[in-house]
Design a protein around this motif. Structure first.
Motif, PDB file in Angstrom:
ATOM      1  N   UNK A   1       9.726  13.836   3.351  1.00  0.00           N
ATOM      2  CA  UNK A   1       9.243  14.989   4.105  1.00  0.00           C
ATOM      3  C   UNK A   1      10.063  15.120   5.401  1.00  0.00           C
ATOM      4  N   UNK A   2      10.848  16.197   5.555  1.00  0.00           N
ATOM      5  CA  UNK A   2      11.733  16.323   6.725  1.00  0.00           C
ATOM      6  C   UNK A   2      11.001  16.341   8.058  1.00  0.00           C
ATOM      7  N   UNK A   3       9.768  16.821   8.089  1.00  0.00           N
ATOM      8  CA  UNK A   3       9.066  16.935   9.373  1.00  0.00           C
ATOM      9  C   UNK A   3       8.839  15.580  10.025  1.00  0.00           C
ATOM     10  N   UNK A   4       8.820  14.497   9.212  1.00  0.00           N
ATOM     11  CA  UNK A   4       8.655  13.159   9.785  1.00  0.00           C
ATOM     12  C   UNK A   4       9.802  12.814  10.739  1.00  0.00           C
ATOM     13  N   UNK A   5      10.957  13.414  10.504  1.00  0.00           N
ATOM     14  CA  UNK A   5      12.169  13.052  11.247  1.00  0.00           C
ATOM     15  C   UNK A   5      12.596  14.142  12.221  1.00  0.00           C
ATOM     16  N   UNK A   6      11.754  15.175  12.356  1.00  0.00           N
ATOM     17  CA  UNK A   6      12.085  16.294  13.241  1.00  0.00           C
ATOM     18  C   UNK A   6      12.014  15.857  14.697  1.00  0.00           C
TER      19      UNK A   6
ATOM     20  N   UNK B   1       7.546   4.322  10.106  1.00  0.00           N
ATOM     21  CA  UNK B   1       6.928   5.541  10.614  1.00  0.00           C
ATOM     22  C   UNK B   1       7.657   6.171  11.782  1.00  0.00           C
ATOM     23  N   UNK B   2       6.884   6.529  12.805  1.00  0.00           N
ATOM     24  CA  UNK B   2       7.417   7.247  13.961  1.00  0.00           C
ATOM     25  C   UNK B   2       8.440   6.423  14.719  1.00  0.00           C
ATOM     26  N   UNK B   3       8.247   5.105  14.763  1.00  0.00           N
ATOM     27  CA  UNK B   3       9.199   4.251  15.474  1.00  0.00           C
ATOM     28  C   UNK B   3      10.572   4.287  14.806  1.00  0.00           C
ATOM     29  N   UNK B   4      10.578   4.250  13.491  1.00  0.00           N
ATOM     30  CA  UNK B   4      11.849   4.309  12.779  1.00  0.00           C
ATOM     31  C   UNK B   4      12.536   5.653  12.990  1.00  0.00           C
ATOM     32  N   UNK B   5      11.766   6.734  12.894  1.00  0.00           N
ATOM     33  CA  UNK B   5      12.347   8.069  13.083  1.00  0.00           C
ATOM     34  C   UNK B   5      12.946   8.218  14.479  1.00  0.00           C
ATOM     35  N   UNK B   6      12.239   7.723  15.496  1.00  0.00           N
ATOM     36  CA  UNK B   6      12.744   7.819  16.866  1.00  0.00           C
ATOM     37  C   UNK B   6      14.011   6.997  17.038  1.00  0.00           C
ATOM     38  N   UNK B   7      14.053   5.820  16.431  1.00  0.00           N
ATOM     39  CA  UNK B   7      15.246   4.971  16.506  1.00  0.00           C
ATOM     40  C   UNK B   7      16.452   5.693  15.920  1.00  0.00           C
TER      41      UNK B   7
ATOM     42  N   UNK C   1       0.819  -1.209   0.000  1.00  0.00           N
ATOM     43  CA  UNK C   1       0.000   0.000   0.000  1.00  0.00           C
ATOM     44  C   UNK C   1       0.853   1.258   0.000  1.00  0.00           C
ATOM     45  N   UNK C   2       0.223   2.360  -0.357  1.00  0.00           N
ATOM     46  CA  UNK C   2       0.869   3.682  -0.376  1.00  0.00           C
ATOM     47  C   UNK C   2       0.239   4.541   0.718  1.00  0.00           C
ATOM     48  N   UNK C   3       0.999   4.977   1.733  1.00  0.00           N
ATOM     49  CA  UNK C   3       2.381   4.601   2.025  1.00  0.00           C
ATOM     50  C   UNK C   3       2.451   3.210   2.630  1.00  0.00           C
ATOM     51  N   UNK C   4       3.641   2.598   2.645  1.00  0.00           N
ATOM     52  CA  UNK C   4       3.766   1.252   3.200  1.00  0.00           C
ATOM     53  C   UNK C   4       3.609   1.258   4.713  1.00  0.00           C
ATOM     54  N   UNK C   5       3.175   0.111   5.249  1.00  0.00           N
ATOM     55  CA  UNK C   5       3.034  -0.017   6.703  1.00  0.00           C
ATOM     56  C   UNK C   5       4.401  -0.040   7.381  1.00  0.00           C
ATOM     57  N   UNK C   6       5.359  -0.777   6.796  1.00  0.00           N
ATOM     58  CA  UNK C   6       6.750  -0.725   7.267  1.00  0.00           C
ATOM     59  C   UNK C   6       7.681  -0.805   6.067  1.00  0.00           C
TER      60      UNK C   6
ATOM     61  N   UNK D   1      19.096   8.398   3.668  1.00  0.00           N
ATOM     62  CA  UNK D   1      18.597   9.766   3.764  1.00  0.00           C
ATOM     63  C   UNK D   1      17.645   9.919   4.946  1.00  0.00           C
ATOM     64  N   UNK D   2      16.962   8.842   5.333  1.00  0.00           N
ATOM     65  CA  UNK D   2      16.146   8.909   6.543  1.00  0.00           C
ATOM     66  C   UNK D   2      17.020   9.220   7.743  1.00  0.00           C
TER      67      UNK D   2
END
Length: 353
Positions: free
Chosen positions: A156-161, A233-239, A12-17, A261-262
Motif C-alpha cells: 500500500x503506497x500510502x504507508x510510505x507517503x 511500520x512507520x519507523x521503517x518508512x521514515x528511515x 502474525x498478519x501483519x508482522x510486528x517487524x 520496493x519499500x
C-alpha cells in the motif's frame, strides 16, 4: 468471490517487524476486501485484519517448526473444505500437501522461497495447483510446473507517503545474515565516509554459523554505524524517506526482496548487487542502481544518487508494485483457476522431467 487465504502460524498478519510472507498476505487480504470480495484469513490469533479471521493458535509460533505448520494448515483446510469457498490461496508447502482434501476447490499456491531441492521434488506431484512465482528469476530457477505465473509483490503506497529528501546517511534493512550482505553494506558506507543506519536482527538459523559474531558485530561498533535493531511500520518508512539510499548487497538468488520496493515507494533509490530478483525490480538510473561490488556501491553512494529524482522513483514504484497492482493480478489468477476447475491428480504420479 468467496476466498480463503491460509497464512503461516509463525508470524502474525501483519508482522510486528520481520515477516515478509505475512506482510504480503496482509496486503493481499486487505486489498481483496477493499475490492468487495468475501475473504476469510486463517492466521494466528494475534493477527489483525478487516477480513473474517479464524485461528487455531492464539499467538504466533516462533521459531518456525514443521509440525506447527502442519497442525495449523490441516485445521484450516478442514474448515475450508465444507464452507463453500470459490478458491483457496495457501502460503506454505505443508498447506499445499494437505490441500488434497479439498475436492473441487481450486488451490493457488505462492512460492515465497528460493529454490530448495526438497520442495522442487515435491511440487510436481500437484499438477492441478495454480502456482505463483514472485519473480521471473525465481520461476526460471524452479522445476518446470504446468500451471505457473509470475506476480510481483505489492504494498500500500500510502504507508510510505510523506516528504522524501536525501539525508546524510544510507541504510541497510534486513536479516543480519551473510546472504543479505550487511557486512558489505557497512564496508561500502565506511568507504564512502557516510553514516549507515542498520536495521535488523541476527537470526539463529543463519546458514553460516558464527557469521554475525565474526563479520557483523565488530562492524556495528564503527563510529559511522548506527544500529537500530529490528524496526517495522512507520519507523521503517521514515528511515527510508530520509535515507540517501538503501543498500542491498545480496549474496544469494533472493526471490524477491520487499525492502527494495519499500524503498522505491518511499522515493529512496536502491543500490543493489545484481543477484536474484534485483535486476527485475531495480531499473538502473530510474529507481536505483545495480553495482558489482563494494567499491562500485561506495562510488554510487558518492556520485550517482546526487540529484536523483525521488518523486519519479516513487511514481514508478506505485505503477509497478502497489497493492492494487498485485491484487488485480491475483484476482485474474483466481478467476482463471475457477474457470479451469480443479481436476484431481494421482498423488503417486512421477515428477515432471
Amino acid at each position: 468471490m468467496k476466498i480463503a487465504v491460509v497464512s503461516t502460524p509463525f508470524v502474525p498478519v501483519p508482522p510486528k517487524d520481520y515477516g515478509g510472507t505475512e506482510l504480503v498476505v496482509h496486503e493481499l487480504v486487505e486489498g481483496l476486501v477493499a475490492r468487495g470480495h468475501d475473504v476469510t484469513l486463517y492466521a494466528t490469533g494475534d493477527s489483525t485484519t478487516s477480513a473474517a479471521m479464524e485461528y487455531l493458535y492464539e499467538e504466533a509460533q516462533w521459531p518456525p517448526e514443521p509440525l506447527a505448520d502442519l497442525n495449523h494448515a490441516s485445521w484450516a483446510l478442514s474448515r475450508v473444505r465444507d464452507a463453500g469457498f470459490d478458491v483457496v490461496h495457501v502460503h506454505s508447502a505443508e498447506a499445499l500437501g494437505v490441500s488434497r482434501m479439498l475436492r473441487g476447490i481450486p488451490v493457488v499456491y505462492t512460492l515465497h522461497h528460493e529454490r530448495e531441492e526438497v520442495c522442487s521434488r515435491y511440487y510436481p506431484y500437484f499438477p492441478e495447483v495454480w502456482f505463483v512465482a514472485i519473480s521471473e528469476r525465481q520461476r526460471q530457477r524452479e522445476v518446470r510446473l504446468p500451471r505457473i505465473t509470475t506476480i510481483y509483490h505489492g504494498l500500500e503506497p500510502s504507508y510510505y507517503a510523506g516528504p522524501t529528501t536525501a539525508g546524510d546517511y544510507v541504510c541497510f534493512i534486513g536479516r543480519l545474515s551473510k546472504v543479505k550482505g550487511p557486512h558489505h553494506a557497512i564496508d561500502a558506507a565506511v568507504r564512502a565516509g557516510i553514516e549507515i543506519r542498520v536495521a535488523g536482527r541476527n537470526h539463529a538459523d543463519d546458514r553460516v554459523p558464527g557469521f554475525f559474531e565474526r563479520e557483523v558485530e565488530p562492524r556495528l561498533k564503527h563510529p559511522l554505524v548506527r544500529y537500530l535493531g529490528g524496526i517495522g511500520g512507520a519507523d521503517k518508512a521514515a528511515l527510508l524517506r530520509g535515507a540517501r539510499a538503501v543498500l542491498v548487497p545480496i549474496e544469494w538468488e533472493e526471490p524477491f526482496g520487499l525492502v527494495m520496493i519499500e524503498a522505491m515507494l518511499a522515493g529512496c533509490p536502491v543500490i543493489a548487487f545484481p543477484r536474484g530478483s534485483a535486476p527485475e525490480l531495480v531499473e538502473d538510473g530510474r529507481t536505483g542502481f545495480l553495482v558489482r561490488d563494494v567499491a562500485e556501491m561506495a562510488h554510487a553512494i558518492l556520485h550517482k544518487v546526487e540529484g536523483f529524482d525521488r518523486e519519479a522513483c516513487r511514481a514508478r514504484a506505485i505503477e509497478r508494485f502497489s497493492r492494487d497492482a498485485m491484487v488485480e493480478r491475483y484476482e485474474a489468477q483466481y478467476l482463471t483457476a475457477c474457470g479451469q476447475g480443479s481436476a484431481r491428480c494421482d498423488p503417486h504420479a512421477p515428477a515432471f522431467p
